[in-house]
Design an enzyme around this catalytic site. Sequence first.
Site, PDB file in Angstrom:
ATOM      1  N   ASP A  67       0.718  -1.214  -0.138  1.00 21.98           N
ATOM      2  CA  ASP A  67      -0.040  -0.077   0.066  1.00 21.98           C
ATOM      3  C   ASP A  67       0.705   1.303  -0.126  1.00 21.98           C
ATOM      4  O   ASP A  67       2.132   1.162   0.073  1.00 21.98           O
ATOM      5  CB  ASP A  67      -1.022   0.004   1.235  1.00 21.98           C
ATOM      6  CG  ASP A  67      -0.493  -0.484   2.458  1.00 21.98           C
ATOM      7  OD1 ASP A  67       0.927  -0.292   2.635  1.00 21.98           O
ATOM      8  OD2 ASP A  67      -0.975  -1.133   3.314  1.00 21.98           O
ATOM      9  N   ASP A 136      -7.260  -2.535  14.101  1.00 22.91           N
ATOM     10  CA  ASP A 136      -8.543  -2.766  13.756  1.00 22.91           C
ATOM     11  C   ASP A 136      -8.942  -3.921  12.936  1.00 22.91           C
ATOM     12  O   ASP A 136      -9.816  -4.230  12.222  1.00 22.91           O
ATOM     13  CB  ASP A 136      -9.151  -1.452  13.109  1.00 22.91           C
ATOM     14  CG  ASP A 136      -8.553  -1.108  12.023  1.00 22.91           C
ATOM     15  OD1 ASP A 136      -7.755  -2.005  11.436  1.00 22.91           O
ATOM     16  OD2 ASP A 136      -8.871  -0.027  11.144  1.00 22.91           O
ATOM     17  N   HIS A 138      -7.296  -4.713  10.129  1.00 26.08           N
ATOM     18  CA  HIS A 138      -6.943  -4.467   8.557  1.00 26.08           C
ATOM     19  C   HIS A 138      -5.480  -5.217   8.103  1.00 26.08           C
ATOM     20  O   HIS A 138      -4.991  -5.263   9.015  1.00 26.08           O
ATOM     21  CB  HIS A 138      -6.885  -3.021   8.264  1.00 26.08           C
ATOM     22  CG  HIS A 138      -5.484  -2.061   8.607  1.00 26.08           C
ATOM     23  ND1 HIS A 138      -5.689  -0.949   9.061  1.00 26.08           N
ATOM     24  CD2 HIS A 138      -4.431  -2.447   8.765  1.00 26.08           C
ATOM     25  CE1 HIS A 138      -4.315  -0.424   9.488  1.00 26.08           C
ATOM     26  NE2 HIS A 138      -3.694  -1.263   9.270  1.00 26.08           N
ATOM     27  N   GLU A 143      -9.796  -1.507   5.466  1.00 20.78           N
ATOM     28  CA  GLU A 143     -10.168  -1.463   6.727  1.00 20.78           C
ATOM     29  C   GLU A 143     -11.458  -2.022   6.793  1.00 20.78           C
ATOM     30  O   GLU A 143     -12.333  -2.471   5.819  1.00 20.78           O
ATOM     31  CB  GLU A 143     -10.345   0.218   6.700  1.00 20.78           C
ATOM     32  CG  GLU A 143      -9.319   1.059   6.656  1.00 20.78           C
ATOM     33  CD  GLU A 143      -8.268   1.129   7.894  1.00 20.78           C
ATOM     34  OE1 GLU A 143      -8.561  -0.263   8.809  1.00 20.78           O
ATOM     35  OE2 GLU A 143      -7.626   2.011   8.367  1.00 20.78           O
TER      36      GLU A 143
HETATM   37  C1  F6R Z   1       1.560  -1.505   6.127  1.00 18.60           C
HETATM   38  C2  F6R Z   1       0.298  -2.209   5.932  1.00 18.60           C
HETATM   39  C3  F6R Z   1      -0.514  -2.146   7.218  1.00 18.60           C
HETATM   40  C4  F6R Z   1       0.187  -2.532   8.647  1.00 18.60           C
HETATM   41  C5  F6R Z   1      -0.524  -2.523   9.911  1.00 18.60           C
HETATM   42  C6  F6R Z   1       0.512  -2.878  11.222  1.00 18.60           C
HETATM   43  O1  F6R Z   1       2.172  -1.579   4.622  1.00 18.60           O
HETATM   44  O2  F6R Z   1      -0.277  -2.655   5.068  1.00 18.60           O
HETATM   45  O3  F6R Z   1      -1.544  -3.053   7.187  1.00 18.60           O
HETATM   46  O4  F6R Z   1       0.878  -3.928   8.469  1.00 18.60           O
HETATM   47  O5  F6R Z   1      -1.024  -1.443   9.955  1.00 18.60           O
HETATM   48  O6  F6R Z   1       1.452  -2.021  11.299  1.00 18.60           O
HETATM   49  P1  F6R Z   1       2.344  -1.910  12.175  1.00 18.60           P
HETATM   50  O7  F6R Z   1       3.389  -3.136  11.788  1.00 18.60           O
HETATM   51  O8  F6R Z   1       3.301  -0.756  12.182  1.00 18.60           O
HETATM   52  O9  F6R Z   1       1.945  -2.496  13.661  1.00 18.60           O
END
Ligand code: F6R
Length: 259
Positions: A67, A136, A138, A143
């Site tokens: 992303d 959450d 995702h 989301e």
């Molecule tokens: C990042 C992404 C997100 C993260 C998620 C967890 O490219 O797609 O889904 O993997 O928000 O983030 P961290 O690892 O920073 O807790």
Amino acid sequence: MKIIIVSSTQQMTQLGADMFTQVLGEKPNAVLGLATGSSPLPVYQELISRHKKGAVSFKDARAFLLDEYAGLSADHPEGYRNFIKREFASGVDFQEGAVQGPMGDADDVYQAARDYEESIVASGGVDLQILGIGTDGHIGFNEPGGSLSSPSHVEYLTEQTRIDNARFFDNDFNQVPTRAITQGLATISRAKKIVLVAQGAQKSQAVAQMIEGGVSALWPASILQFHNDATILLDEAAASQLQNTAFYRAIAEAEALLN
Ligand code: F6R
């Protein structure tokens, strides 16, 4: 799902890096799917270290980011293309242009999302995708409430995600972009192999819903229950709300997954 509850970050890191090393050993021109954020960083650091020792090469590999924030300038340090270059790609031997991310700075981000999906399809598909999980639920920036069969698309970020990611933006919620281009849940689901890493109690509810809840748009990571080659690496805290841990531990032991 193969659920592995590790006893240390070191163990998680080794197992995650082993999956990359194995895929690249079997297929040097593999297509990799890369997450950003904190969770995969130890795995990337281990891969850099293995690369320096000559144990793994990315010179024929390609990679697609999961992303990218929409609306950040191309040189913004928290843009994911810059993040992955700084934290991983510059430490290994990917060829110039081999790591692609969605063009979140495009004038038409909706078209950029469609173009990104086409590039992934044209590459022949992702061989190994590493994922983190949001508090959450995702994966990527899919989301709660979105389509379970989405291609790459533009997504609005929840308030929770923007709060969680404010740490990358001077702890200022208002600096966190409101939208992102993300691989969709259908895109992610097409990866041949998936490894998801989760650390910390703040992930435990999302982890429990992903593994033991019903498959639901409310907890997007639960889509991984349909994937036939998904490995979930958890520390004790992230696993703390699971009900069937004794069973997962027994399987990991029987299969010698932690040896
Ligand atoms: C990042 C992404 C997100 C993260 C998620 C967890 O490219 O797609 O889904 O993997 O928000 O983030 P961290 O690892 O920073 O807790």
